[in-house]
Each structure stands twice: as structure tokens, then as C-alpha cells.
Design an enzyme around this catalytic site. Structure first.
Site, PDB file in Angstrom:
ATOM      1  N   ASP A 112       0.852  -1.184   0.000  1.00  0.00           N
ATOM      2  CA  ASP A 112       0.000   0.000   0.000  1.00  0.00           C
ATOM      3  C   ASP A 112       0.887   1.232   0.000  1.00  0.00           C
ATOM      4  O   ASP A 112       2.103   1.123   0.166  1.00  0.00           O
ATOM      5  CB  ASP A 112      -1.004  -0.002   1.162  1.00  0.00           C
ATOM      6  CG  ASP A 112      -0.363   0.012   2.531  1.00  0.00           C
ATOM      7  OD1 ASP A 112       0.869  -0.183   2.628  1.00  0.00           O
ATOM      8  OD2 ASP A 112      -1.094   0.206   3.519  1.00  0.00           O
ATOM      9  N   PHE A 143       6.661   1.909  -4.239  1.00  0.00           N
ATOM     10  CA  PHE A 143       8.050   2.110  -3.804  1.00  0.00           C
ATOM     11  C   PHE A 143       8.629   3.478  -4.166  1.00  0.00           C
ATOM     12  O   PHE A 143       9.718   3.818  -3.718  1.00  0.00           O
ATOM     13  CB  PHE A 143       8.973   1.001  -4.342  1.00  0.00           C
ATOM     14  CG  PHE A 143       8.611  -0.372  -3.852  1.00  0.00           C
ATOM     15  CD1 PHE A 143       8.953  -0.763  -2.567  1.00  0.00           C
ATOM     16  CD2 PHE A 143       7.909  -1.256  -4.645  1.00  0.00           C
ATOM     17  CE1 PHE A 143       8.618  -2.024  -2.087  1.00  0.00           C
ATOM     18  CE2 PHE A 143       7.560  -2.521  -4.180  1.00  0.00           C
ATOM     19  CZ  PHE A 143       7.913  -2.907  -2.908  1.00  0.00           C
ATOM     20  N   HIS A 166      10.781  -9.423   0.801  1.00  0.00           N
ATOM     21  CA  HIS A 166      10.552  -7.990   0.626  1.00  0.00           C
ATOM     22  C   HIS A 166      11.850  -7.220   0.884  1.00  0.00           C
ATOM     23  O   HIS A 166      12.686  -7.646   1.695  1.00  0.00           O
ATOM     24  CB  HIS A 166       9.470  -7.535   1.610  1.00  0.00           C
ATOM     25  CG  HIS A 166       8.888  -6.206   1.304  1.00  0.00           C
ATOM     26  ND1 HIS A 166       9.473  -5.026   1.738  1.00  0.00           N
ATOM     27  CD2 HIS A 166       7.774  -5.850   0.616  1.00  0.00           C
ATOM     28  CE1 HIS A 166       8.734  -4.015   1.329  1.00  0.00           C
ATOM     29  NE2 HIS A 166       7.698  -4.475   0.647  1.00  0.00           N
TER      30      HIS A 166
END
Length: 228
Positions: free
Chosen positions: A66, A79, A192
Site C-alpha cells: 500500500d 516504492f 521484501h
């Protein structure tokens, strides 16, 4: 919201936007804003990823979770932060991997617009967030819309690369039939880039060079990963 959909995505998204789930999302956002809550990114930027990267031009999809929830950070691209805003920790780790993978010096700017204009769809799973409240708009209806975007890319004849960083992106991709093995597309999975997980396999995963190798073999050219 339908009027804001860029032309190349309308056929894909108009049926979804007519659904009860999407109408509930619209009502929720209007109520939150009427209550005086700050929502990021601001209206006009929420579909920026789709505006900069038309469906027929998508070569790579990078899925985020998000938007950034700090003031001035979210700009509608996963990002990415606007010029002049210090790159957040996850983006700094992305730049570290980019330097190792492609020998590209980490830029000072966190604006990834140059990637988007080359066919890199920088798409978050949820396209809005309440200020200071990470994940606050998850489950409010954005999933159906962004699932449809990912499925539209996966369903095209042109081969594409899907870069899935972390469990949220990988869970989203698991809902798209065309991305379940075996697949025609290149699907790159790793932890991640967050400081909490980057050292568990994100560093050294070489997503950028792997994406370009696949695109070139498919006759789709390559991405200039230098965002500067």
C-alpha cells in the site's frame, strides 16, 4: 472513479468498477475525506501507475502493498517517492540490490517515474492509505481493481515479468490463474526489500538483470533500470 481510468485500462476495469465492492470503496473514501481524514496519495495521483504505464506497454509488474503513509511520500507508484523526498528504507535497499545486480550507482532521487514510462507497472495492492496508518485501507475494495490489472497483463499474448517482493505480493499473484506454474511469463519471487527481511534472500536475488534477460529473449527489449 470510472472517469479517471486511463483509456488503455478502461475495458479491463469498467466492469470491476460497476461492482458492489467498488461502489463500497468509493463510498468509504468519500466518507473518510468528509470526516477530515488525510488520505494518501491525494486525488489525482491514485491511478498514476495506470496513467504512466498503458496496458499495451507493460513489460514488468512490480507489486507493492500500500502507499507510503507519511506526508509528501506517496505519489501513486509503488516504492516511489517524489523528487526531493528522501528514499525510504525499502527503496534504499532496492537501490543497493540494483547496484550489485546491474552496477548502477544508487541515485539520490527516489522518483521511479522513468521506470514507469518504460513499461514497468509500479502497482500497489491497495491504492490509498490514511495518514500515519499503514494498511488502513486494506480489504476496502482495492483488491478487486488491482487484481483485474494484474490479470489483464498476465492474460496478454506479450510475455511480461512479474517481480513479487514479499508475502503480500506473492499472495496476490497466487490469485491470478496465469501466474500459477507452469506459466509463460517470468515470475521472480523473493523476500521484501524492507530492512526486516531484505537479508533473508532479497539481496542477491538479481531481479533487474533476470527481468532484462527474459525480456530480451522474448523480443521485448530491455529496461534501463537507472531511474536518474
Amino acid at each position: 472513479m470510472t472517469a479517471d481510468i486511463p483509456p488503455s485500462w478502461r475495458e479491463t476495469l469498467e466492469p470491476v468498477l460497476a461492482s458492489p465492492e467498488a461502489r463500497k470503496l468509493g463510498s468509504f473514501l468519500r466518507a473518510e475525506e468528509a470526516a477530515g481524514k488525510a488520505i494518501y496519495p491525494p486525488q489525482g495521483c491514485r491511478l498514476r501507475a495506470l496513467e504512466l504505464t498503458p496496458l499495451e506497454q507493460v513489460k514488468v509488474v512490480i507489486l507493492g502493498q500500500d502507499p507510503y503513509h507519511g506526508p509528501g511520500q506517496a505519489m501513486g507508484l509503488s516504492f516511489s517517492v517524489p523528487e526531493g523526498v528522501r528514499p525510504p528504507p525499502s527503496l534504499r535497499n532496492i537501490y543497493k540490490e540494483l547496484a550489485q545486480d546491474c552496477d548502477i550507482a544508487p541515485p539520490s532521487s527516489g522518483d521511479l517515474t522513468a521506470w514507469a514510462k518504460q513499461g514497468v507497472l509500479l502497482l500497489n495492492n491497495t491504492l490509498t492509505v490514511e495518514a500515519g496508518q499503514a494498511g488502513s485501507h486494506a480489504g476496502r475494495g482495492w483488491d478487486a481493481i488491482t487484481d483485474a490489472c494484474v490479470a489483464a497483463v498476465a492474460g496478454r499474448e506479450e510475455l511480461s515479468v512479474f517481480i513479487l517482493w514479499g508475502s503480500h505480493a506473492q499472495k496476490k499473484a497466487s490469485r491470478i490463474e496465469e501466474l500459477n506454474a507452469p506459466t509463460r511469463h517470468c515470475v521472480i519471487r523473493s523476500p521484501h526489500p524492507s530492512p526486516l527481511s531484505a537479508h533473508r534472500g532479497f539481496f542477491g536475488s538479481q531481479p533487474f538483470s533476470r527481468a532484462n534477460a527474459f525480456l530480451e529473449a522474448a523480443g521485448r527489449g530491455r529496461i534501463d533500470w537507472n531511474p536518474a
